[in-house]
Design a protein around this motif. Sequence first.
Motif, PDB file in Angstrom:
ATOM      1  N   LEU A   1       0.887  -1.147  -0.012  1.00  0.00           N
ATOM      2  CA  LEU A   1       0.158  -0.163  -0.066  1.00  0.00           C
ATOM      3  C   LEU A   1       0.966   1.436   0.048  1.00  0.00           C
ATOM      4  CD1 LEU A   1      -2.738  -1.029   2.512  1.00  0.00           C
ATOM      5  CD2 LEU A   1      -3.051  -0.747   0.029  1.00  0.00           C
ATOM      6  N   LEU A   2       1.948   1.020   0.945  1.00  0.00           N
ATOM      7  CA  LEU A   2       2.733   2.398   0.952  1.00  0.00           C
ATOM      8  C   LEU A   2       3.566   2.662  -0.501  1.00  0.00           C
ATOM      9  CD1 LEU A   2       4.298   2.194   4.435  1.00  0.00           C
ATOM     10  CD2 LEU A   2       2.814   3.922   3.518  1.00  0.00           C
ATOM     11  N   SER A   3       3.940   1.684  -1.101  1.00  0.00           N
ATOM     12  CA  SER A   3       4.556   1.661  -2.423  1.00  0.00           C
ATOM     13  C   SER A   3       3.605   2.546  -3.620  1.00  0.00           C
ATOM     14  CB  SER A   3       5.039   0.400  -3.112  1.00  0.00           C
ATOM     15  OG  SER A   3       3.792  -0.628  -3.331  1.00  0.00           O
ATOM     16  N   HIS A   4       2.314   2.427  -3.433  1.00  0.00           N
ATOM     17  CA  HIS A   4       1.367   3.083  -4.148  1.00  0.00           C
ATOM     18  C   HIS A   4       0.657   4.442  -3.578  1.00  0.00           C
ATOM     19  CE1 HIS A   4       2.004  -0.155  -7.127  1.00  0.00           C
ATOM     20  NE2 HIS A   4       1.735  -1.113  -6.149  1.00  0.00           N
ATOM     21  N   LEU A   5       1.303   4.778  -2.544  1.00  0.00           N
ATOM     22  CA  LEU A   5       0.593   5.870  -1.721  1.00  0.00           C
ATOM     23  C   LEU A   5       0.576   6.999  -2.616  1.00  0.00           C
ATOM     24  CD1 LEU A   5      -0.095   6.892   0.882  1.00  0.00           C
ATOM     25  CD2 LEU A   5       2.177   7.781   1.408  1.00  0.00           C
ATOM     26  N   SER A   6       1.321   7.449  -3.708  1.00  0.00           N
ATOM     27  CA  SER A   6       1.052   8.683  -4.631  1.00  0.00           C
ATOM     28  C   SER A   6      -0.492   8.612  -5.220  1.00  0.00           C
ATOM     29  CB  SER A   6       2.041   8.529  -5.586  1.00  0.00           C
ATOM     30  OG  SER A   6       2.278   7.509  -6.314  1.00  0.00           O
ATOM     31  N   LEU A   7      -0.803   7.288  -5.580  1.00  0.00           N
ATOM     32  CA  LEU A   7      -2.138   7.156  -6.213  1.00  0.00           C
ATOM     33  C   LEU A   7      -3.318   7.709  -5.300  1.00  0.00           C
ATOM     34  CD1 LEU A   7      -1.970   3.568  -7.578  1.00  0.00           C
ATOM     35  CD2 LEU A   7      -1.863   5.601  -9.113  1.00  0.00           C
ATOM     36  N   LEU A   8      -3.282   7.880  -4.128  1.00  0.00           N
ATOM     37  CA  LEU A   8      -4.321   8.296  -3.257  1.00  0.00           C
ATOM     38  C   LEU A   8      -4.483   9.943  -3.518  1.00  0.00           C
ATOM     39  CD1 LEU A   8      -3.393   6.389   0.078  1.00  0.00           C
ATOM     40  CD2 LEU A   8      -5.351   5.949  -1.770  1.00  0.00           C
ATOM     41  N   PHE A   9      -3.489  10.385  -4.078  1.00  0.00           N
ATOM     42  CA  PHE A   9      -3.579  12.031  -4.460  1.00  0.00           C
ATOM     43  C   PHE A   9      -4.220  12.165  -5.613  1.00  0.00           C
ATOM     44  CE2 PHE A   9       0.263  11.770  -1.617  1.00  0.00           C
ATOM     45  CZ  PHE A   9      -0.302  12.568  -0.392  1.00  0.00           C
ATOM     46  N   VAL A  10      -4.593  11.413  -6.335  1.00  0.00           N
ATOM     47  CA  VAL A  10      -5.393  11.449  -7.732  1.00  0.00           C
ATOM     48  C   VAL A  10      -6.721  12.042  -7.322  1.00  0.00           C
ATOM     49  CG1 VAL A  10      -6.267  10.364  -9.799  1.00  0.00           C
ATOM     50  CG2 VAL A  10      -3.803   9.868  -9.044  1.00  0.00           C
ATOM     51  N   PRO A  11      -7.429  11.546  -6.386  1.00  0.00           N
ATOM     52  CA  PRO A  11      -8.653  12.071  -6.138  1.00  0.00           C
ATOM     53  C   PRO A  11      -8.692  13.621  -5.723  1.00  0.00           C
ATOM     54  CG  PRO A  11      -8.520   9.844  -5.130  1.00  0.00           C
ATOM     55  CD  PRO A  11      -7.495  10.393  -5.576  1.00  0.00           C
TER      56      PRO A  11
ATOM     57  N   GLY B   1      -6.330  15.649  -6.548  1.00  0.00           N
ATOM     58  CA  GLY B   1      -6.211  16.437  -7.687  1.00  0.00           C
ATOM     59  C   GLY B   1      -7.572  16.545  -8.599  1.00  0.00           C
ATOM     60  N   VAL B   2      -8.102  15.707  -8.945  1.00  0.00           N
ATOM     61  CA  VAL B   2      -9.461  15.532  -9.557  1.00  0.00           C
ATOM     62  C   VAL B   2     -10.349  16.641  -8.969  1.00  0.00           C
ATOM     63  CG1 VAL B   2     -11.430  14.487 -10.402  1.00  0.00           C
ATOM     64  CG2 VAL B   2      -9.094  13.337 -10.665  1.00  0.00           C
ATOM     65  N   GLY B   3     -10.535  16.437  -7.621  1.00  0.00           N
ATOM     66  CA  GLY B   3     -11.389  17.454  -6.697  1.00  0.00           C
ATOM     67  C   GLY B   3     -10.988  18.923  -7.008  1.00  0.00           C
ATOM     68  N   MET B   4      -9.750  19.095  -7.161  1.00  0.00           N
ATOM     69  CA  MET B   4      -9.235  20.578  -7.369  1.00  0.00           C
ATOM     70  C   MET B   4      -9.629  20.955  -8.761  1.00  0.00           C
ATOM     71  SD  MET B   4      -5.563  20.938  -5.307  1.00  0.00           S
ATOM     72  CE  MET B   4      -5.356  22.818  -6.039  1.00  0.00           C
ATOM     73  N   MET B   5      -9.450  20.300  -9.733  1.00  0.00           N
ATOM     74  CA  MET B   5      -9.755  20.423 -11.196  1.00  0.00           C
ATOM     75  C   MET B   5     -11.275  20.771 -11.226  1.00  0.00           C
ATOM     76  SD  MET B   5      -6.822  20.994 -12.331  1.00  0.00           S
ATOM     77  CE  MET B   5      -7.340  21.680 -13.817  1.00  0.00           C
ATOM     78  N   ALA B   6     -12.026  19.991 -10.672  1.00  0.00           N
ATOM     79  CA  ALA B   6     -13.534  20.157 -10.701  1.00  0.00           C
ATOM     80  C   ALA B   6     -14.072  21.496 -10.083  1.00  0.00           C
ATOM     81  CB  ALA B   6     -14.345  18.961  -9.998  1.00  0.00           C
ATOM     82  N   HIS B   7     -13.132  21.978  -8.916  1.00  0.00           N
ATOM     83  CA  HIS B   7     -13.746  22.938  -8.217  1.00  0.00           C
ATOM     84  C   HIS B   7     -12.806  24.185  -8.545  1.00  0.00           C
ATOM     85  CE1 HIS B   7     -16.842  20.778  -6.252  1.00  0.00           C
ATOM     86  NE2 HIS B   7     -16.088  20.118  -5.931  1.00  0.00           N
TER      87      HIS B   7
END
Length: 126
Positions: A59-69, A71-77
């Motif tokens: 899970l920690l090796s893929h931690l950066s994927l948790l920042f995708v939502p 980033g998407v929220g920032m672009m949506a708003h």
Amino acid sequence: MQFLNGITLLLVYQLVGEITVRLMNVPIPGPVLGMVMLFLTLMIRGRAPASVDQASSALLSHLSLLFVPAGVGMMAHFGRIADEWLPITLSLLLSTIVTMVATAFIMQLTSRWFAGAEPDGEQSDD
């Protein structure tokens, strides 16, 4: 199979935390309470099981994927963020300064606490 056992154990602790929060009406997020319970269990055991170690490492090796939502929220708003950039910027700056001051203060307190007295019984002059 160990990964599956480890992730299941992590999710069980999250579920137990969520159920406890809902039943006892505790003002703490369920996953946080589950994480505290897991931490206490691991402290009592003295070590993490191999399955939990493997699952948490994956899970920690893929931690950066948790920042995708986020980033998407920032672009949506983005429009709202552009409209309210000043309060957002001020709150970010103020919270950063408060965090840095609190961290420095806590670091000084813990350094003094752990340092204690000098080995020969004399206090240092710093």
